[in-house]
Design an enzyme around this catalytic site. Structure first.
Site, short mmCIF file in Angstrom:
data_model
loop_
_atom_site.label_atom_id
_atom_site.label_comp_id
_atom_site.label_asym_id
_atom_site.label_seq_id
_atom_site.Cartn_x
_atom_site.Cartn_y
_atom_site.Cartn_z
CE1 TYR A 21 -4.11 -1.76 -0.16
CE2 TYR A 21 -3.75 -2.41 1.97
CZ TYR A 21 -4.41 -2.33 0.86
OH TYR A 21 -5.67 -3.17 0.70
CG ASN A 48 -12.46 -3.12 -0.60
OD1 ASN A 48 -11.67 -3.86 0.15
ND2 ASN A 48 -12.25 -2.12 -1.33
CG HIS A 104 -5.66 -5.47 -3.88
ND1 HIS A 104 -5.37 -3.84 -3.88
CD2 HIS A 104 -4.48 -5.92 -4.48
CE1 HIS A 104 -4.38 -3.70 -4.50
NE2 HIS A 104 -3.58 -4.72 -5.20
CD GLU A 154 -0.42 -4.69 -6.39
OE1 GLU A 154 -1.26 -5.41 -6.66
OE2 GLU A 154 -0.76 -3.29 -6.44
P1 CMP Z 1 -7.79 -1.61 -2.26
O1 CMP Z 1 -8.14 -1.88 -3.65
O2 CMP Z 1 -6.96 -2.75 -1.46
O3 CMP Z 1 -6.80 -0.46 -2.33
C1 CMP Z 1 -6.70 0.33 -0.95
C2 CMP Z 1 -7.66 0.19 -0.12
O4 CMP Z 1 -7.69 0.82 1.03
C3 CMP Z 1 -8.94 0.02 -0.61
O5 CMP Z 1 -9.15 -1.22 -1.39
C4 CMP Z 1 -9.92 0.14 0.53
O6 CMP Z 1 -10.38 -1.31 0.93
C5 CMP Z 1 -8.98 0.85 1.54
N1 CMP Z 1 -9.78 1.86 1.91
C6 CMP Z 1 -10.23 2.42 3.32
N2 CMP Z 1 -10.74 3.70 2.92
C7 CMP Z 1 -10.42 4.13 1.61
C8 CMP Z 1 -10.76 5.44 1.30
N3 CMP Z 1 -11.65 6.43 2.14
N4 CMP Z 1 -10.68 5.43 0.01
C9 CMP Z 1 -9.89 4.41 -0.67
N5 CMP Z 1 -9.87 3.26 -0.11
C10 CMP Z 1 -9.93 3.38 0.91
#
Ligand code: CMP
Length: 138
Positions: free
Chosen positions: A49, A112, A115, A126
């Site tokens: 991240y 969610n 990823h 990655e």
């Molecule tokens: P991911 O695709 O894993 O990439 C970054 C992750 O940060 C995203 O999915 C979300 O699960 C998490 N996340 C949490 N809060 C936020 C936010 N406000 N905006 C975007 N991503 C978020």
């Protein structure tokens, strides 16, 4: 033929959604060419991240991804990077269409479920980060 990285996050593993999510990926016509269930190292997640390091949610997403087992997989196939993102649906499940993984199984952006790599360059980085041992099948 493209390769991309998919993670089923701790919430998805805890809810026993590994089978359902993998089935949707395979039904789309994509192949799972590497797969492992691991407790991710904090350092791996922080590198994963890194682009979000300055965002307010950085600490929380790193806490979340290290809160329980993660299923990491490499998904291969024609246009795999874009196809898998469409199959997953919008990052915020409230914006994800019904029929997508997030649209059908998730309710909040913090959890969610999945990823996937944003583009080919991210996918390469990655896959190297999560599968430093290499993958069995190309
Ligand atoms: P991911 O695709 O894993 O990439 C970054 C992750 O940060 C995203 O999915 C979300 O699960 C998490 N996340 C949490 N809060 C936020 C936010 N406000 N905006 C975007 N991503 C978020």
């Amino acid at each position: 033929m493209e390769k991309t990285l998919v993670l089923i996050k701790p919430g998805g593993v805890a809810r026993n959604l590994i089978g359902v999510i993998s089935q949707r990926i395979e039904s789309r016509g994509l192949s799972i060419t590497a797969m492992k269930l691991i407790n991710a190292e904090r350092s791996t997640v922080e590198k994963h991240y890194a682009e979000h390091a300055s965002r307010p949610f950085f600490g929380e997403v790193c806490d979340y991804l290290t809160s329980g087992p993660v299923l990491a997989m490499v998904v291969s196939g024609t246009n795999a990077v874009k196809a898998i993102r469409a199959t997953m649906g919008a990052t915020n499940p409230l914006d994800a269409s019904p029929g997508t993984i997030r649209g059908d199984f998730a309710l909040s952006i913090e959890d969610n479920l999945v990823h996937s790599s944003a583009d080919l360059e991210a996918a390469q980085n990655e896959i190297a980060l999560w599968f430093p041992e290499g993958i069995v099948k190309n």
